[in-house]
Scaffold this motif. Structure first.
Motif, short mmCIF file in Angstrom:
data_model
loop_
_atom_site.label_atom_id
_atom_site.label_comp_id
_atom_site.label_asym_id
_atom_site.label_seq_id
_atom_site.Cartn_x
_atom_site.Cartn_y
_atom_site.Cartn_z
N LEU A 104 39.03 41.34 39.92
CA LEU A 104 37.97 42.33 39.78
C LEU A 104 37.89 42.81 38.33
CD1 LEU A 104 35.78 44.26 40.76
CD2 LEU A 104 37.60 45.79 41.54
N GLN A 105 39.04 43.07 37.73
CA GLN A 105 39.06 43.48 36.32
C GLN A 105 38.50 42.38 35.42
OE1 GLN A 105 43.22 44.41 35.89
NE2 GLN A 105 42.84 46.59 36.15
N THR A 106 38.90 41.16 35.69
CA THR A 106 38.42 40.03 34.89
C THR A 106 36.91 39.86 35.05
OG1 THR A 106 40.54 38.91 35.13
CG2 THR A 106 38.67 37.55 34.47
N ALA A 107 36.42 39.90 36.26
CA ALA A 107 34.98 39.75 36.51
C ALA A 107 34.18 40.85 35.82
CB ALA A 107 34.70 39.76 38.01
N PHE A 108 34.70 42.08 35.86
CA PHE A 108 34.01 43.19 35.22
C PHE A 108 33.94 42.97 33.70
CE2 PHE A 108 33.63 47.37 33.31
CZ PHE A 108 32.60 47.90 34.04
N SER A 127 35.98 44.55 48.90
CA SER A 127 34.63 44.01 48.92
C SER A 127 33.89 44.59 47.72
CB SER A 127 33.93 44.39 50.22
OG SER A 127 32.63 43.85 50.24
N THR A 128 33.36 43.72 46.88
CA THR A 128 32.81 44.12 45.59
C THR A 128 31.35 43.72 45.46
OG1 THR A 128 34.99 43.70 44.64
CG2 THR A 128 33.17 43.90 43.10
N THR A 129 30.50 44.66 45.03
CA THR A 129 29.09 44.38 44.76
C THR A 129 28.73 44.94 43.39
OG1 THR A 129 28.53 44.45 47.10
CG2 THR A 129 26.71 44.75 45.54
N PHE A 130 28.22 44.07 42.52
CA PHE A 130 27.75 44.48 41.19
C PHE A 130 26.27 44.85 41.30
CE2 PHE A 130 31.63 42.48 40.09
CZ PHE A 130 31.95 42.77 38.78
N GLU A 178 43.84 44.19 53.59
CA GLU A 178 45.26 44.06 53.24
C GLU A 178 45.59 42.63 52.82
OE1 GLU A 178 49.68 44.93 55.07
OE2 GLU A 178 47.92 45.63 56.14
N SER A 179 44.94 41.66 53.45
CA SER A 179 45.17 40.27 53.13
C SER A 179 43.88 39.49 53.33
CB SER A 179 46.28 39.69 54.02
OG SER A 179 46.54 38.36 53.68
N ALA A 180 43.38 38.91 52.24
CA ALA A 180 42.14 38.12 52.29
C ALA A 180 42.16 37.13 51.13
CB ALA A 180 40.92 39.03 52.18
N THR A 181 41.27 36.16 51.16
CA THR A 181 41.17 35.19 50.08
C THR A 181 40.21 35.71 49.01
OG1 THR A 181 41.59 33.38 51.62
CG2 THR A 181 40.61 32.79 49.51
N CYS A 182 40.71 35.84 47.80
CA CYS A 182 39.90 36.30 46.66
C CYS A 182 38.88 35.20 46.32
CB CYS A 182 40.81 36.58 45.47
SG CYS A 182 39.93 36.96 43.94
N CYS A 183 37.62 35.58 46.15
CA CYS A 183 36.58 34.60 45.84
C CYS A 183 36.71 34.05 44.42
CB CYS A 183 35.19 35.20 46.05
SG CYS A 183 34.71 36.39 44.80
N TRP A 184 37.45 34.73 43.56
CA TRP A 184 37.57 34.33 42.15
C TRP A 184 38.75 33.37 41.96
CZ3 TRP A 184 34.09 36.36 38.49
CH2 TRP A 184 34.34 36.04 37.16
N LEU A 186 27.62 39.67 41.72
CA LEU A 186 28.35 39.40 42.97
C LEU A 186 27.87 40.38 44.02
CD1 LEU A 186 31.97 39.03 41.56
CD2 LEU A 186 30.55 37.18 42.44
N LYS A 187 27.82 39.92 45.27
CA LYS A 187 27.39 40.79 46.35
C LYS A 187 28.36 40.66 47.52
CE LYS A 187 23.53 42.06 49.25
NZ LYS A 187 22.17 41.80 49.67
N GLU A 188 29.01 41.76 47.86
CA GLU A 188 29.98 41.81 48.96
C GLU A 188 31.02 40.70 48.86
OE1 GLU A 188 28.03 42.24 52.74
OE2 GLU A 188 26.66 43.77 51.97
N ALA A 189 31.51 40.46 47.66
CA ALA A 189 32.52 39.42 47.41
C ALA A 189 33.91 40.03 47.51
CB ALA A 189 32.31 38.83 46.02
N LEU A 190 34.80 39.38 48.24
CA LEU A 190 36.18 39.85 48.34
C LEU A 190 36.93 39.42 47.08
CD1 LEU A 190 36.96 39.08 52.07
CD2 LEU A 190 36.70 41.32 51.02
N MET A 191 37.50 40.41 46.39
CA MET A 191 38.22 40.14 45.15
C MET A 191 39.51 40.93 45.10
SD MET A 191 35.18 40.20 42.34
CE MET A 191 36.04 39.13 41.24
#
Length: 68
Positions: free
Chosen positions: A44-48, A26-29, A11-17, A34-39
């Motif tokens: 997330l759309q930009t990184a993709f 938590s995002t893994t490509f 619900e509330s976390a610091t985005c790694c980007w 990226l591996k288990e990166a909070l975004m």
């Protein structure tokens, strides 16, 4: 083909980007970008998009140099 796994919602976390406090997942490509990166969703759309363009560019032959 690149796959992205979203495994945990915060619900509330610091985005790694963007490094802002936001709702994140938590995002893994699959390609290791990226591996288990909070975004946050926006980043997330930009990184993709960025990663997709990099993979597309790799598949295209380089343009030959032209002389003027």
């Amino acid at each position: 083909m690149m796959k992205v796994a979203l495994t945990e919602w915060q619900e509330s976390a610091t985005c790694c980007w963007c490094e802002k406090e936001r709702e994140c997942v938590s995002t893994t490509f699959s390609d290791g970008f990226l591996k288990e990166a909070l975004m946050c969703w926006k980043c997330l759309q930009t990184a993709f998009k960025v990663r997709s363009r990099q993979q597309t560019d790799k598949g295209q032959p380089e343009k030959p140099a032209t002389s003027n």
